[in-house]
Design an enzyme around this catalytic site. Structure first.
Site, mmCIF file in Angstrom:
data_model
loop_
_atom_site.group_PDB
_atom_site.id
_atom_site.type_symbol
_atom_site.label_atom_id
_atom_site.label_comp_id
_atom_site.label_asym_id
_atom_site.label_seq_id
_atom_site.Cartn_x
_atom_site.Cartn_y
_atom_site.Cartn_z
ATOM 1 N NE ARG A 32 -3.995 -2.021 0.489
ATOM 2 C CZ ARG A 32 -3.986 -3.215 -0.089
ATOM 3 N NH1 ARG A 32 -2.963 -3.568 -0.854
ATOM 4 N NH2 ARG A 32 -4.974 -4.055 0.114
ATOM 5 C CB THR A 33 0.738 4.449 -1.823
ATOM 6 O OG1 THR A 33 1.021 3.767 -3.046
ATOM 7 C CG2 THR A 33 1.509 5.751 -1.788
ATOM 8 C CG LEU A 34 2.489 2.874 4.088
ATOM 9 C CD1 LEU A 34 3.508 2.465 5.137
ATOM 10 C CD2 LEU A 34 1.099 2.426 4.519
ATOM 11 C CD GLN A 35 5.522 9.431 3.810
ATOM 12 O OE1 GLN A 35 4.964 9.852 4.804
ATOM 13 N NE2 GLN A 35 6.826 9.559 3.621
ATOM 14 C CD1 TRP A 139 -2.034 7.500 -1.846
ATOM 15 C CD2 TRP A 139 -2.036 9.041 -0.229
ATOM 16 N NE1 TRP A 139 -1.998 6.844 -0.640
ATOM 17 C CE2 TRP A 139 -1.995 7.758 0.367
ATOM 18 C CE3 TRP A 139 -2.045 10.185 0.578
ATOM 19 C CZ2 TRP A 139 -1.964 7.588 1.743
ATOM 20 C CZ3 TRP A 139 -2.009 9.999 1.950
ATOM 21 C CH2 TRP A 139 -1.975 8.728 2.516
#
Length: 257
Positions: A32-35, A139
């Site tokens: 997962r893209t955490l940031q 995002w």
């Protein structure tokens, strides 16, 4: 002793009672893209009397590093829609690729229907909500602008799937600094829509203010125009700036070191 074999010969006790180690997918662990990594800041958009104008700078920030200075965050989709993206640049590229595939699919069907701004806005809202629900969001905040049958369309959708339409829209830091300036210009104009020249002047003024105040912005910008004549995106150009006001600003408060 009970027989725990089922009709297929599997041991039910082993299947349902014995703890089993979790196996990673064959293509590797799920991630997962955490940031976000490389990001773009504000996108501004305003309706005028013959279409919609959008503005965005060309900076791609790698954290606090101004890493890339020629990234386009305004992309045409078909013949009557432009999307602009704030947030993670790779996610924005992925979204634009999805939209291009959808436009090509519609053209291949050749059923007399075309991809409309409303369709793209609704589609993006569903995509963003679905990805958010999977705990793997894209995002981005995406601005959708279009012109169809003499009517302008302007909407936005964020990474949670929240979407709405407005006459003026700003994303990123522009929500705090540029949006009040844009709303004031609309209120001052009253019921009359802005002309294209006034809308362009307003966007350039707001982008200049953001360059002064937003550490993740740049004075190299692009303007996209959606009108009855189609879609156009300018080449990047630099805004003139004036820093003389800083000569009279005290850099230290009285009594400080």
């Amino acid at each position: 002793m009970f027989n725990t074999l089922n009709a297929q010969g599997y041991d039910v006790a082993e299947l349902y009672c014995a703890p089993r180690a979790l196996e990673a997918p064959s293509d590797g662990p799920r991630t997962r893209t955490l940031q976000p990594s490389v990001t773009g800041t504000s996108v501004l958009a305003v309706c005028y009397d013959g279409g919609v104008l959008l503005a965005a700078d060309t900076l791609g920030s790698y954290g606090s590093l101004a890493r890339f200075k020629s990234l386009s965050r305004l992309r045409p989709v078909g013949d009557s829609v432009v999307v602009g993206g704030s947030g993670d640049y790779s996610d924005f590229q992925h979204i634009h690729g999805m939209l291009d595939d959808m436009v090509v699919s519609d053209l291949c069907r050749d059923d007399g229907h075309e991809t409309t701004p409303t369709m793209i806005h609704s589609y993006l809202a569903r995509v963003m909500y679905q990805r958010r629900s999977k705990q793997d969001p894209l995002w981005n905040s995406i601005v959708v602008a279009g012109r169809r049958r003499g009517a302008s369309y302007l909407g936005v959708v964020d990474k949670l799937g929240t979407s709405f339409e407005e006459r003026v829209i700003a994303t990123g830091y522009g929500q705090h600094l540029a949006l009040p300036l844009m709303r004031k210009a609309i209120d001052d104009a009253g019921d009359a829509p802005l002309s294209r020249a006034d809308a362009l002047k307003l966007l350039e003024h707001c982008m200049r203010v953001l360059f002064y105040r937003d550490a993740r912005s740049l004075n190299k910008i692009q303007i996209a125009d959606v009108s009855d004549d189609g879609v156009s995106v300018t080449e990047p150009y630099e805004l003139a700036t004036d820093w003389q006001f800083g000569e009279n600003v005290s850099h230290a408060a009285e009594g400080s070191w």
